[in-house]
Design an enzyme around this catalytic site. Structure first.
Site, PDB file in Angstrom:
ATOM      1  N   ASN A 187      86.096 -41.708   1.860  1.00 23.85           N
ATOM      2  CA  ASN A 187      84.860 -40.922   1.983  1.00 23.85           C
ATOM      3  C   ASN A 187      83.970 -41.659   2.985  1.00 23.85           C
ATOM      4  O   ASN A 187      83.104 -42.446   2.623  1.00 23.85           O
ATOM      5  CB  ASN A 187      84.156 -40.795   0.627  1.00 23.85           C
ATOM      6  N   GLU A 204      87.035 -32.231  -0.923  1.00 20.71           N
ATOM      7  CA  GLU A 204      85.845 -32.594  -1.699  1.00 20.71           C
ATOM      8  C   GLU A 204      84.587 -32.643  -0.817  1.00 20.71           C
ATOM      9  O   GLU A 204      83.969 -33.690  -0.668  1.00 20.71           O
ATOM     10  CB  GLU A 204      86.088 -33.899  -2.453  1.00 20.71           C
ATOM     11  N   ARG A 260      95.664 -37.659   4.594  1.00 18.67           N
ATOM     12  CA  ARG A 260      95.769 -37.395   3.153  1.00 18.67           C
ATOM     13  C   ARG A 260      95.959 -35.900   2.859  1.00 18.67           C
ATOM     14  O   ARG A 260      95.405 -35.041   3.549  1.00 18.67           O
ATOM     15  CB  ARG A 260      94.538 -37.920   2.424  1.00 18.67           C
ATOM     16  N   ARG A 273      94.771 -25.116  -9.078  1.00 21.65           N
ATOM     17  CA  ARG A 273      94.589 -26.282  -8.211  1.00 21.65           C
ATOM     18  C   ARG A 273      95.872 -27.065  -7.898  1.00 21.65           C
ATOM     19  O   ARG A 273      96.066 -27.459  -6.747  1.00 21.65           O
ATOM     20  CB  ARG A 273      93.518 -27.193  -8.823  1.00 21.65           C
ATOM     21  N   LYS A 279      99.324 -37.750  -2.929  1.00 21.17           N
ATOM     22  CA  LYS A 279      99.129 -38.322  -4.265  1.00 21.17           C
ATOM     23  C   LYS A 279     100.374 -38.053  -5.091  1.00 21.17           C
ATOM     24  O   LYS A 279     100.970 -36.974  -4.992  1.00 21.17           O
ATOM     25  CB  LYS A 279      97.902 -37.716  -4.956  1.00 21.17           C
ATOM     26  N   ASP A 324      95.339 -35.429  -9.972  1.00 20.35           N
ATOM     27  CA  ASP A 324      94.536 -36.513  -9.412  1.00 20.35           C
ATOM     28  C   ASP A 324      94.640 -37.749 -10.296  1.00 20.35           C
ATOM     29  O   ASP A 324      93.698 -38.062 -11.026  1.00 20.35           O
ATOM     30  CB  ASP A 324      93.073 -36.046  -9.300  1.00 20.35           C
ATOM     31  N   GLU A 365      90.916 -45.456 -12.562  1.00 18.45           N
ATOM     32  CA  GLU A 365      89.878 -44.430 -12.689  1.00 18.45           C
ATOM     33  C   GLU A 365      89.995 -43.628 -13.990  1.00 18.45           C
ATOM     34  O   GLU A 365      89.039 -43.540 -14.752  1.00 18.45           O
ATOM     35  CB  GLU A 365      89.931 -43.497 -11.471  1.00 18.45           C
ATOM     36  N   GLU A 405      97.808 -43.404 -23.703  1.00 15.41           N
ATOM     37  CA  GLU A 405      98.125 -41.978 -23.613  1.00 15.41           C
ATOM     38  C   GLU A 405      97.950 -41.291 -24.969  1.00 15.41           C
ATOM     39  O   GLU A 405      97.486 -40.156 -25.051  1.00 15.41           O
ATOM     40  CB  GLU A 405      99.562 -41.792 -23.117  1.00 15.41           C
TER      41      GLU A 405
END
Ligand code: GCV
Length: 637
Positions: free
Chosen positions: A169, A252, A285, A302, A326, A331, A359, A469
């Protein structure tokens, strides 16, 4: 540095004070690798005499190395300076693991083993959980030279050979790394170069407009093309071995070629043409999706987006473009299928992107062994002929991951999160290594060779993915997290938002039907992979809710209903964390205090988080379904 913090700082490069090695004399190559070798042996005890011969030879392919001989007479050869360096680190690591005879032939499977830093020029790190940037401070390039060198050593010791230093970003300020701030980037490149690590710079797609003052950044505009060429020439004059540029575009809220009516390939190629004369790469990307979806819209799905945008462009990307995919179509969730782009697009170079920064996987407060997840990802079939592991080094030539480091003294915040960085480097080097192997290596290099210490730690780390998980979102549904920081449960946090991330739970069922009868996502896979996911019976159960919408009384293979599975796993998850605390307490006195106490504190935090997840998830589903726990445990109503 506070003496008490040295253990964590050294990570897996501990001095090996209890090891006994010969008093070595050295022959052959006396460059940087020898310096690193002497450093690696410096604190070990000497007994008897030995010789180590170091050399670079064209008999070996670049980056590879061999170690042969016995402890007293060792020969280390590298296919290039970096290969020799890897040989040196490999030799020292093997000493720590008790090896005395060497017959080692090593060659990295993936030619490019990359870390992406999401470091902002402000000094903060996007999705960083261990302090501030190692590269930037207060709006400029700013670093501690010794620290950068030590970081470079850690990375090289596990075979990382390229790093991007700034966030994908890119801001109008960080865009200037290729112009105003370039002299500072040169200095960073100088630190990493001896360690065989080349830099990558994340660039702003609209640089021609932002930095060059052009009216447009349209990739088909001649002035835009010549601007990129001019800037590339300037950058490569300063850093001739820069590995390339990394670009996040049309993603994004960031502009990109599609904003200007061009394709992803056209966007990538204008930059690629500028980098081509320098043998450099554009890492482009594929994280492109509609982040302004209306939750009422059930036709848009998505996970289909990356494939829909990129697959039709196969053959249109220039030769020096690597598309960076990815690993999953969502994500970096705890459980996802593999991206259907992987291994597809026969005429396009590919890289696979992982996240070492945790994350969605506990943010380095909760213990989570990514190596276990990566091993599963490598095992997943992606084409009719191959699983991901078999594609690495072939169709997939770059392995990339988002870094988990910052300026916390121990680099990763949670000391045990160092295992993830270690494992990433090792598994990018060789995806055939198992999670167990790399975790054991890391544990021995960090904590020494005593099985009474190592075995419980390895056991706990390996279990941690499954434990996490269990108390997280069930069966691959993902996303039930706090929408801003992504830590802790918020079941409907993403549910009515624009991000395209819906579980659509009602009182009878949960999940999105992604089969051909539903959104059709499964049809992006090769036929036999598609068939596996399409059918509830053959879809791997741990990912059932990614592909299927199921009623709560759906019977799993164990005979449990879905609702009872949700309750059971959430109670078990908390018990798992309680087990970690017991294991860790059993190691008190056997570990340096500096390791014991902070990890204990993180495990307590993890327990609080696991309890929160258990109670929020169980209550949510109890309230939706009215089903009681068959085992009569407490569910808050
Ligand atoms: C760098 C997710 C993360 C963002 C990240 C983005 C990406 O959406 O939450 O922080 O941005 O992925 O990979 O580009």
């Amino acid at each position: 540095m506070d003496k008490n913090c040295e253990f964590g700082y050294r990570a897996w490069l501990q001095p090996g004070k209890s090891l006994v090695v010969p008093d070595y004399t050295f022959s052959g190559d006396d460059g940087f690798a020898l310096k690193e070798l002497k450093r690696g042996l410096a604190k070990m005890n000497e007994n008897g005499h030995g010789v180590i011969d170091l050399s670079v030879t064209s008999d070996l392919v670049p980056q590879s190395y061999t170690i042969t001989g016995s402890l007293e007479d060792v020969v280390i050869k590298g296919g290039c300076e970096a290969g020799l360096l890897y040989g040196v680190y490999g030799f020292v690591a093997r000493l720590h693991q008790g090896h005395t005879d060497f017959n080692v032939v090593e060659k990295p499977v993936a030619a490019k083993r990359i870390l992406n830093h999401w470091d902002n020029i402000t000094g903060k790190i996007e999705r960083g959980y261990s302090g501030n940037s190692l590269f930037f401070k207060d709006g400029k390039v700013g670093y501690n030279l010794k620290r950068l060198e030590d970081y470079a050593r850690l990375l090289a010791s596990v075979g990382i050979n390229e790093i991007s230093i700034n966030n994908v970003n890119v801001t109008t300020e960080s865009a200037k790394l290729i112009t105003d701030y370039l002299p500072d980037v040169v200095k960073i490149a100088d630190v990493f170069r001896p360690f065989g690590i080349r830099l990558i710079i994340s660039v702003h797609f609209e640089s021609p407009a932002i930095l060059g003052g052009l009216e447009t950044s349209d990739p088909l505009d001649a002035e835009v093309a010549s601007w990129w060429k001019k800037v590339a020439a300037h950058v490569y004059k300063a850093i001739p071995d820069l590995a390339g540029f990394l670009v996040k575009a049309d993603s994004e809220f960031r502009a990109g070629p599609m904003t200007l009516g061009r394709t992803q390939a056209e966007g990538a190629n204008v930059i690629a043409a500028a980098l081509a004369p320098f043998g450099a790469t554009v890492y482009w990307r594929c994280f492109v999706y509609n982040c302004m979806q209306d939750w009422r819209d059930t036709a848009t799905d998505r996970p289909k987006a990356a494939y829909d945008y990129f697959y039709p462009l196969d053959g249109q990307f220039d030769d020096n473009v690597i598309i960076q995919i990815k690993h999953g179509p969502s994500d970096f969730q705890v459980r996802e299928p593999n991206s259907p782009l992987l291994g597809n697009m026969d005429k396009t170079r590919q890289g696979i992107e992982f996240q070492v920064t945790q994350e969605y996987t506990g943010q380095q407060k909760d213990l989570y062994a990514l190596a276990v997840q990566w091993e599963e990802i490598f095992d997943h079939p992606v084409t009719d002929k191959a699983n991901t592991r078999e594609l690495i080094g072939n169709k997939i030539e770059a392995v990339v991951a988002v870094a988990n480091v910052g300026d916390d003294t121990n680099w990763t915040g949670h000391l045990l999160a160092q295992a993830n960085l270690y494992a990433y480097g090792r598994m990018a080097w060789n995806p055939n290594l198992t999670a167990e192997e790399v975790t054991r290596e890391w544990a021995m290099l960090t904590f020494g060779a005593d099985p009474a210490v190592i075995n419980p730690i390895v056991d706990m780390v390996l279990k941690s993915r499954s434990v996490y998980e269990k108390y997280n979102a069930p069966l691959g549904i993902g996303w039930m997290v706090n929408i801003n920081h992504h830590y802790g449960p918020s079941v409907d946090g993403y549910e009515y938002m624009k991000w395209g991330t819906y579980h659509r739970a009602d009182t009878t069922a949960i999940g999105v039907d992604r089969t051909t009868a539903g959104t059709g996502y499964t049809s992006q896979y090769h036929p036999h992979v598609q068939a596996m996911y399409e059918n509830k019976e053959t879809c791997p159960e741990e990912i059932l809710l990614y592909f299927h919408r199921l009623p709560y009384d759906y019977k799993l293979k164990s005979g449990q209903t879905l609702i009872q599975y949700i309750y059971d796993t959430h109670f078990e998850g908390v018990e798992g964390v309680e087990g970690f605390i017991k294991t860790w307490e059993s190691l008190k006195g056997l570990l340096p205090e500096e390791a014991y106490t902070p990890v204990k504190a993180r495990l307590q935090l993890q327990l609080t988080n696991a309890i929160e997840w258990r109670d929020v998830i169980n209550s949510y589903f109890y309230r939706k379904t009215g089903s009681l726990d068959a085992k009569g445990r407490k569910i808050y109503t």
